[in-house]
Design a protein around this motif. Structure first.
Motif, PDB file in Angstrom:
ATOM      1  N   LYS A 161       0.833  -1.212   0.000  1.00  0.00           N
ATOM      2  CA  LYS A 161       0.000   0.000   0.000  1.00  0.00           C
ATOM      3  C   LYS A 161       0.864   1.257   0.000  1.00  0.00           C
ATOM      4  CE  LYS A 161      -4.400  -0.991   2.209  1.00  0.00           C
ATOM      5  NZ  LYS A 161      -5.155  -0.843   3.455  1.00  0.00           N
ATOM      6  N   TYR A 162       1.899   1.245   0.830  1.00  0.00           N
ATOM      7  CA  TYR A 162       2.787   2.402   0.932  1.00  0.00           C
ATOM      8  C   TYR A 162       3.499   2.656  -0.395  1.00  0.00           C
ATOM      9  CZ  TYR A 162       6.875   5.164   2.124  1.00  0.00           C
ATOM     10  OH  TYR A 162       7.846   6.114   2.140  1.00  0.00           O
ATOM     11  N   SER A 222       2.563   1.708  -3.391  1.00  0.00           N
ATOM     12  CA  SER A 222       1.585   2.139  -4.399  1.00  0.00           C
ATOM     13  C   SER A 222       1.275   3.621  -4.244  1.00  0.00           C
ATOM     14  CB  SER A 222       0.298   1.332  -4.263  1.00  0.00           C
ATOM     15  OG  SER A 222       0.535  -0.023  -4.503  1.00  0.00           O
ATOM     16  N   GLN A 223       1.085   4.044  -3.012  1.00  0.00           N
ATOM     17  CA  GLN A 223       0.793   5.452  -2.747  1.00  0.00           C
ATOM     18  C   GLN A 223       1.982   6.327  -3.142  1.00  0.00           C
ATOM     19  OE1 GLN A 223      -2.233   6.284  -1.721  1.00  0.00           O
ATOM     20  NE2 GLN A 223      -1.799   8.457  -1.787  1.00  0.00           N
ATOM     21  N   LEU A 224       3.188   5.867  -2.829  1.00  0.00           N
ATOM     22  CA  LEU A 224       4.392   6.614  -3.170  1.00  0.00           C
ATOM     23  C   LEU A 224       4.532   6.740  -4.686  1.00  0.00           C
ATOM     24  CD1 LEU A 224       6.899   7.902  -1.820  1.00  0.00           C
ATOM     25  CD2 LEU A 224       8.049   5.724  -2.161  1.00  0.00           C
ATOM     26  N   LYS A 279       2.144   6.588  -6.892  1.00  0.00           N
ATOM     27  CA  LYS A 279       1.069   7.471  -7.356  1.00  0.00           C
ATOM     28  C   LYS A 279       1.459   8.935  -7.149  1.00  0.00           C
ATOM     29  CE  LYS A 279      -3.754   8.517  -6.353  1.00  0.00           C
ATOM     30  NZ  LYS A 279      -4.852   8.256  -5.437  1.00  0.00           N
ATOM     31  N   ASN A 280       2.029   9.242  -5.992  1.00  0.00           N
ATOM     32  CA  ASN A 280       2.444  10.615  -5.700  1.00  0.00           C
ATOM     33  C   ASN A 280       3.598  11.062  -6.589  1.00  0.00           C
ATOM     34  OD1 ASN A 280       0.488  10.888  -3.755  1.00  0.00           O
ATOM     35  ND2 ASN A 280       1.846  10.318  -2.080  1.00  0.00           N
TER      36      ASN A 280
END
Length: 120
Positions: free
Chosen positions: A75-76, A78-80, A82-83
């Motif tokens: 999750k981390y 993926s979020q990174l 995306k950002n």
């Protein structure tokens, strides 16, 4: 000598006994317990299976912990990612770092320069 932990039948508190038939006194209430060979065999078998159950429980908990850790990491990341896509300057960040390092290295004197004679 191997010791077993049993529960006192009178006060329900735990007490340690040795692996030999004898009379044992509960340290809490003072009740005398007579432990024979057959009861020792039963206690030994019970502690063996309790150990197996505890080991299986520990393995299960370890697998759940690792799964949850991997899930959180995914999750981390993926979020990174995306950002990073949303930030237009991120793609140039590594190039800027590389260029700054090259500039710093260009200004440093080499080991050979130390021994060269200065022309004046």
């Amino acid at each position: 000598m191997k010791k077993f932990v049993i529960e006192c039948s009178n006060c329900k508190k735990k007490m340690k006994i040795q692996n030999k038939p004898a009379k044992y006194k509960c340290p809490s209430c003072g009740t005398i317990h007579k432990i024979g060979r057959i009861k020792l065999i039963g206690i030994s078998i019970k502690s063996f299976f309790t150990g197996i159950i505890d080991t299986i429980r520990d393995i299960k908990n370890n697998m759940v912990y690792r799964y949850n850790s991997a899930k959180a990491t995914y999750k981390y990341m993926s979020q990174l990612k995306k950002n990073m896509k949303n930030d237009p300057n991120w793609s140039n960040y590594r190039n800027q770092q590389r260029e700054e390092k090259q500039m710093r290295d260009a200004n440093k004197k080499s080991f050979k320069d130390f021994f060269k004679k200065k022309v004046s």
